[in-house]
Structures are given as C-alpha cells and as structure tokens.
Motif scaffolding. Structure first.
Motif, short mmCIF file in Angstrom:
data_model
loop_
_atom_site.label_atom_id
_atom_site.label_comp_id
_atom_site.label_asym_id
_atom_site.label_seq_id
_atom_site.Cartn_x
_atom_site.Cartn_y
_atom_site.Cartn_z
N ILE A 277 0.76 -1.06 -0.30
CA ILE A 277 0.02 -0.01 -0.13
C ILE A 277 0.68 1.10 -0.09
O ILE A 277 1.58 1.05 1.01
N GLN A 278 1.10 2.43 -0.72
CA GLN A 278 1.73 3.00 -0.74
C GLN A 278 0.62 4.94 -0.59
O GLN A 278 -0.21 4.71 -0.94
N MET A 279 0.94 5.08 -0.09
CA MET A 279 0.01 6.57 0.85
C MET A 279 0.93 7.59 -0.66
O MET A 279 1.98 7.83 -0.38
N ILE B 73 6.86 -1.92 7.11
CA ILE B 73 6.89 0.31 6.14
C ILE B 73 8.06 0.43 6.42
O ILE B 73 9.58 0.57 7.04
N LYS B 74 8.06 0.82 5.05
CA LYS B 74 9.70 2.09 4.67
C LYS B 74 9.00 3.71 4.53
O LYS B 74 7.05 3.76 3.82
N VAL B 75 9.57 4.43 5.00
CA VAL B 75 9.34 6.03 4.78
C VAL B 75 10.81 6.98 4.03
O VAL B 75 11.84 6.11 3.60
N ILE B 76 10.27 8.07 3.77
CA ILE B 76 10.67 9.15 2.79
C ILE B 76 11.60 9.41 4.29
O ILE B 76 10.77 10.55 5.89
N GLU B 77 12.54 9.26 5.15
CA GLU B 77 12.53 9.74 6.69
C GLU B 77 12.86 11.18 6.46
O GLU B 77 13.10 11.42 8.17
N LYS C 108 10.66 13.16 -3.07
CA LYS C 108 11.46 12.40 -3.94
C LYS C 108 10.19 11.16 -4.01
O LYS C 108 10.67 10.81 -5.09
N SER C 109 9.39 10.58 -3.87
CA SER C 109 8.90 9.32 -3.97
C SER C 109 7.57 9.99 -2.92
O SER C 109 7.09 10.60 -2.76
N ASN C 110 6.41 8.56 -2.96
CA ASN C 110 5.60 8.63 -2.06
C ASN C 110 5.94 8.59 -0.83
O ASN C 110 7.04 7.61 -0.60
N PRO C 111 5.64 9.56 1.02
CA PRO C 111 6.10 9.09 1.46
C PRO C 111 6.37 8.06 2.41
O PRO C 111 7.35 8.02 3.36
N THR C 112 5.12 6.96 2.15
CA THR C 112 5.23 6.10 2.99
C THR C 112 4.92 4.96 2.19
O THR C 112 3.68 5.20 1.63
N ASN C 113 5.24 3.53 2.08
CA ASN C 113 4.60 2.14 1.93
C ASN C 113 5.15 1.25 2.89
O ASN C 113 5.68 1.46 4.40
N VAL C 114 3.71 0.68 2.63
CA VAL C 114 3.15 -0.78 4.08
C VAL C 114 3.35 -1.60 2.56
O VAL C 114 2.38 -2.00 1.87
C1 LIG Z 1 7.04 2.63 -2.05
O1 LIG Z 1 7.12 2.35 -3.97
C2 LIG Z 1 7.63 2.65 -5.09
C3 LIG Z 1 7.02 1.97 -6.05
O2 LIG Z 1 8.22 1.13 -5.83
C4 LIG Z 1 9.31 3.60 -5.39
O3 LIG Z 1 8.95 4.12 -6.30
C5 LIG Z 1 9.17 4.95 -3.66
O4 LIG Z 1 10.73 4.69 -3.28
C6 LIG Z 1 8.39 3.76 -2.36
N1 LIG Z 1 8.45 5.14 -1.52
C7 LIG Z 1 9.47 4.56 0.33
C8 LIG Z 1 9.70 5.62 0.53
O5 LIG Z 1 10.58 3.20 0.18
#
Ligand SMILES: *[C@@H]1O[C@H](CO)[C@@H](O)[C@H](O)[C@H]1NC(C)=O
Ligand SMILES: *[C@@H]1O[C@H](CO)[C@@H](O)[C@H](O)[C@H]1NC(C)=O
Length: 364
Positions: A44-46, A77-81, A168-174
């Motif tokens: 899921i991408q915010m 969870i991955k975020v733009i820190e 630089k990208s979507n802020p939060t990926n779960v």
């Molecule tokens: C979230 O996923 C997208 C698509 O894989 C990627 O481009 C982006 O860098 C990711 N964002 C983070 C914060 O990891």
C-alpha cells in the motif's frame, strides 16, 4: 459445475500466472520462515500529499476487499525519513470519515469505529526497523465476517509539505504479509496512556494507570514502552489475587517504541486480573508538562501485544485501551473497598524510595 472448456483454460492460465507471481514474491522476498504456508506481499502506498502545517497527521484507508488474501501475518513500513516522524498502522471495522485520504490530526485516538487493532508502526526514534512478523500461529483475519474492513495508515509529517511534487517519492509504503489460511490465534494489543500533567519542580512524579481485565484469557508475548524526555522509569505489572507479576521495569530510551519479547515466551492475563502501569518523571522546570500528542508534551505509553483464541471473534468489539488521569492516585484509591494490597504496597514503597524488590508478594 458446467464450466466451459475455454473457461477452464482461462482459469488454468490465470492460476499459473498467479502462482508464478506469488512464488516469485515468496521465494525472493518473503521473510516468513514457514514452509507450509503461502505468503503474499501486498503493498500500500500513501501518495505524495500536501501537509498544510508542520506536525500534520495524514490518514489513508484501504478497504480489505482490495486484497487477494485475508489473513494478516506481518508487515513492513518504508518512509522518506527526512519528512516522516512516525507512521501508525491499524485495521478497523469502520472509520470516522468517508474519505480515503484525509487530515486526521483532530481524529487522533478515535480514528476507528467498532472493532479495531493497532499494530504500532515506524518512528524515527526507534533503533529497530525490522519487519514485524507475528508468531507462527498468530494472525488477523480480515473481512466483513471478522468486522475488520479497512487498513488505516497514519503518517505524522515533521514539516509542512507545500508542494507534494517536491517529495522524492511517495512518503510511506506499507507491505502487508498475508496468507490465505487463518491461524489458531488472533493478534491484539492493549494500549495504556495518561492524561493530566506533571507539576513544575517535581523530582519524582508518578503517573499511575490501572484497569481490570474483562476480556477472555490472553497471552502477552511482546511489549513496547514509551515516554518522552522527562520519563525516568516505566513499570508494568499484572496483578492476580494480590500478587504482582512484573512485565517490565525499564528506563525509557528517548521516545523510542522498540519492541521487547516477553522473557520466557508469554505471560498470561486472566479475566479479573488488574493491569497496572506507572511512569516516573523528573520535571525540574518552572512549568507543568501536559500529557498529550506534541513533541514537548509527555506520554506514559505501554503497549502489550497478545494472542488469544481466534474462535473468540467477539472478544474485543472495540480497541483495547486503559488510561487514567495522572493527578488521580489510582494504584491505591482512598476508598478502602477499591484497594488492592500489593498495589498500595508498591505505591508506598515508591513513596519511601524503597526498591520495589523489597516488597513482599512480587514475583519477578
Ligand atoms: C514506495 O514504492 C515505490 C514503488 O516501488 C517506490 O518508487 C518508492 O521509492 C517507495 N517509497 C519509499 C518511501 O520507500
Ligand atoms: C487467592 O488467594 C487466596 C489465599 O492464598 C486463596 O485462598 C484463593 O483461593 C485465591 N483465589 C484465586 C482465585 O486464586
């Protein structure tokens, strides 16, 4: 069932395709070490989003009907820190708005309606940002029959984001780790918190919380303890028949939410037990410090993560919380009929600065 040949072929091709893509996911990146289960990753991408002010909370709700599998067994969870302070993850029966993406600061603490489960999440103060993997026999069954219809992601942004395109990208990926099969035990968490304030010039102020367990028997397997910078000590006990079992007694480490496994595996909570939490603070300043959400407020948060029989679907119809006003001395109330001897002793021992280990009746 009268399926035409062409349908069968289509189904077969589809299955093979699905199998291939899942196997790839499974083999390449699945961190769950079970052999018998098939685990899929759902991401899921915010989206890039505008945050009007510093300290904004943005929420996103995703209906679980959008997922292929229905049993949650972990997440990452991955975020733009640089821009994200903190992310919280929950699943709920219903939530407060009709929107899919909204500013949820004013809803804080009551975003979900009906059944809900909170999972903790990600924050910049914790050291460990490893994937969260539930124990082998623990899961969360999602869907209408289980009164869990939405996954909610809440992102707390540090600074205002005027131009979402500047991110630089979507802020939060779960990433949700899901299986098709349900598991023997359900996951749930009980969260403790304080309201009120810490008076000015207090060397040793204690915020106390107690609740009587009304639910089904459960086994706690993990916890996280959290205060802000004035926190000196956080203690959690389970009191049964006037005996206190220690869950944790620790110095909180600078706002972290790091999780700790319960020593010896699990600790049981039975109906009728009393859950007791206490935080000790030092506030040498001339101003009182309120309990609240802000970075300069204080917190007394303990989260106990537990498993219980998955057949007990209605055991926790709402989120499981326990709170008290820090100005109320709830561990040993004035009314003698409400007093629990061992908690009065613990309160007294702290007042006398006696080490709690000296108090009779505590099993460590
Ligand atoms: C979230 O996923 C997208 C698509 O894989 C990627 O481009 C982006 O860098 C990711 N964002 C983070 C914060 O990891
Ligand atoms: C509580 O402790 C008392 C005294 O040791 C004992 O008689 C009683 O059976 C215990 N009650 C429960 C529910 O364990």
């Amino acid at each position: 069932m009268g399926m035409k040949a062409v349908d069968v072929k289509w189904v077969l091709e589809r299955s093979v395709l699905i199998l291939i893509s899942m196997c790839l996911t499974y083999v390449c990146s699945n961190p769950i070490k079970t052999t018998s289960e098939f685990v899929s990753n759902t991401i899921i991408q915010m989206p890039r989003i505008r945050a009007q002010k510093p300290d904004s909370y943005m929420c996103m709700a995703v209906p679980v009907t959008e997922f292929g599998f229905s049993n949650l067994v972990g997440f990452k969870i991955k975020v733009i820190e640089e821009v994200v302070h903190h992310v919280a993850l929950a699943v709920c029966e219903e939530y407060v708005t009709e929107q899919r993406l909204w500013d949820c600061k004013s809803n804080h603490g009551h975003i979900c309606k009906g059944r809900s489960i909170t999972f903790g999440g990600w924050d910049g103060w914790s050291k460990h940002h490893a994937d969260t993997i539930f124990p082998d026999d623990v899961g969360v069954q999602l869907g209408k029959d289980f009164k869990l219809n939405y996954v909610i992601i809440q992102t707390h942004f540090q600074e205002a984001i005027q131009d979402p395109d500047s991110l630089k990208s979507n802020p939060t990926n779960v990433t949700l780790f899901m299986t098709q099969e349900s598991r023997k035990y359900s996951y749930q968490q009980v969260n403790f918190f304080s309201s009120g304030y810490i008076p000015a010039f207090s060397e040793d102020f204690r915020a106390e919380i107690t609740c009587k367990w009304g639910g089904v028997p459960v086994n706690v397997y993990e916890y996280s303890a959290h205060t802000h910078d004035s926190g000196q000590l956080l203690e959690g006990y389970i009191v049964r028949n006037n005996t206190a079992f220690l869950v944790t007694k620790e110095n909180p480490k600078g706002k972290s939410h790091d999780r700790t496994k319960v020593k010896g595996g699990t600790i049981e909570i039975r109906p009728g037990d009393i859950l007791a939490v206490r935080c000790t603070y030092k506030n040498t300043g001339p101003n009182k410090i309120s309990f609240g959400l802000g970075g300069s407020d204080e917190m007394c948060n303990l989260a106990l993560t537990f498993e219980y029989d998955a057949k007990e679907i209605t055991a926790f119809p709402e989120s499981v919380k326990c709170s008290a006003d820090a100005q109320d001395k709830v561990w040993c109330p004035r009314n003698a009929g409400d007093q629990v001897g061992v908690l009065c002793d613990l309160q007294q021992a702290a007042n006398n600065n006696m080490a709690p280990e000296d108090v009779h009746g505590i099993i460590m």
